[in-house]
Scaffold this active site. Sequence first.
Site, PDB file in Angstrom:
ATOM      1  N   TRP A 175       0.937  -1.123  -0.065  1.00 36.63           N
ATOM      2  CA  TRP A 175      -0.149  -0.165  -0.091  1.00 36.63           C
ATOM      3  C   TRP A 175       0.928   1.148   0.078  1.00 36.63           C
ATOM      4  CZ3 TRP A 175      -2.149   2.631   4.919  1.00 36.63           C
ATOM      5  CH2 TRP A 175      -3.085   3.539   4.598  1.00 36.63           C
ATOM      6  N   ASP A 230      -0.606  -5.589   9.140  1.00 35.64           N
ATOM      7  CA  ASP A 230      -1.672  -4.626   8.673  1.00 35.64           C
ATOM      8  C   ASP A 230      -2.710  -5.488   8.444  1.00 35.64           C
ATOM      9  OD1 ASP A 230      -3.116  -2.635   7.673  1.00 35.64           O
ATOM     10  OD2 ASP A 230      -1.705  -1.657   6.428  1.00 35.64           O
ATOM     11  N   ALA A 237      -6.400  -4.940   7.372  1.00 37.76           N
ATOM     12  CA  ALA A 237      -7.412  -3.636   6.851  1.00 37.76           C
ATOM     13  C   ALA A 237      -8.607  -4.654   6.360  1.00 37.76           C
ATOM     14  CB  ALA A 237      -6.863  -2.991   6.140  1.00 37.76           C
ATOM     15  N   LYS A 286     -13.536  -1.205   6.386  1.00 39.91           N
ATOM     16  CA  LYS A 286     -14.095  -2.103   5.263  1.00 39.91           C
ATOM     17  C   LYS A 286     -14.991  -3.124   5.780  1.00 39.91           C
ATOM     18  CE  LYS A 286     -10.653  -0.281   2.940  1.00 39.91           C
ATOM     19  NZ  LYS A 286      -9.580   0.575   3.346  1.00 39.91           N
TER      20      LYS A 286
HETATM   21  C1  LMR Z   1      -7.035   1.603  -0.241  1.00 39.61           C
HETATM   22  O1  LMR Z   1      -6.053   0.983  -0.481  1.00 39.61           O
HETATM   23  O2  LMR Z   1      -7.684   2.012  -1.525  1.00 39.61           O
HETATM   24  C2  LMR Z   1      -7.771   2.068   0.604  1.00 39.61           C
HETATM   25  O3  LMR Z   1      -7.199   1.386   2.013  1.00 39.61           O
HETATM   26  C3  LMR Z   1      -8.093   3.355   1.012  1.00 39.61           C
HETATM   27  C4  LMR Z   1      -6.758   4.204   1.447  1.00 39.61           C
HETATM   28  O4  LMR Z   1      -6.758   4.839   2.459  1.00 39.61           O
HETATM   29  O5  LMR Z   1      -6.042   4.057   0.430  1.00 39.61           O
END
Ligand code: LMR
Length: 393
Positions: free
Chosen positions: A127, A208, A210, A243
């Site tokens: 990410w 992480d 999420a 989410k």
């Molecule tokens: C994403 O990766 O699209 C989500 O986790 C939203 C974000 O904050 O980037």
Amino acid sequence: MFEHLREQPEDPILALMDRYRSDPRPGKIDLGVGVYRNSQGVTPVMLAVKSAERQLVEAQDSKSYTALTGDPDFVRQMALLVLSDSVEQERVAGAATVGGTGAVRQGLELIRLARPDAVVHIPDPTWPNHRAILGAMDMEVQTYRYFDAEANGVDMTGMLEDLGQVAEGDVVLLHGCCHNPTGADPSEAQWKDIVKVLKARGATVLVDLAYLGFGDGIEADAFATRLLAQQLPEVVIAVSCSKNFGLYRDRAGVVLVAGPASQARVVQGNLATLNRLAYSFPADHGAKVVEMILSNTALRAEWEEELSEMRSRINDLRESLAEALRVETGSDRYGFLAAHRGMFSRMGATPEQIASLREDHGIYMVGDGRMNLAGLSREDIPRLAKAIALVCG
Ligand code: LMR
């Protein structure tokens, strides 16, 4: 003083969100930011959340402060949801945070406080905000191999080789499930190999988490996190409720630390101080809603049912798109879409192809080819498959 400010680089995911919003074309398709949409194209408030909110409005008699680490019942419920009985509760410290990003940030702040020169190893790819946060914190970052773009799966050989070089006391960031951006996760047997290497190296892990519940179910998705917490002396876990509870804007998250029981009190105090320094008290509304759902049998059953519907929908969309692409391309080269888990998969397209999909076909995916399948509508699948086949082959 502000003449000294430099332009900030844009976040590739959020910048795409803005571009999509300002595109006037009617048939545009948003596969950008990780947000779930139902068959009507709506990101709904979950029914269990609505019920809990209604009860909360009726019953809440004060908006006075909670604790610096948030409502202890919320933290305890989240620790149970994530860790179950994999570690004794006395080993766990935790704090409510501002969403999952806040949990990642506070987890890293804690690590930096304990070991200012810690090197943080992040997967390649990851990410984008992981790297951005680490950069802003001036922490040293290294990457480890994660994704085999040829095979569209986890590069286990590369990953184990790189993790085998990690120095004692270094930090390894892992995605607990539903890897963002690739959608490729290690199998349970592969997680066991990963844990073995990390244990031998003496690394501290930051998980992480999420997308708990978006892959194969809560238990299956928590497998890696629980194994890590059980097998390693110290694990930091950043959990998002955005989410799986659909609470995106309410910013509910928690950072959990499973370490030696003798240190839990000091860790807890440090988490409180870190919250104080950043924002004093974390937001409570979303956290309270989560706590009410998790601690009430009926609400919890309703939530689990809704979560399972979301998961099935994403996995059905994966199958359907993979099938449509099989027909369009006459090959199985996109078969990996059905095998991946969570919101995202990475397409393996060039930046030019991604730009052409956006500009010529109104299809928005992140520049590295990440697609949010959870944002796709079934009706758009034939058009999307045709466009991908046309542009990418
Ligand atoms: C994403 O990766 O699209 C989500 O986790 C939203 C974000 O904050 O980037």
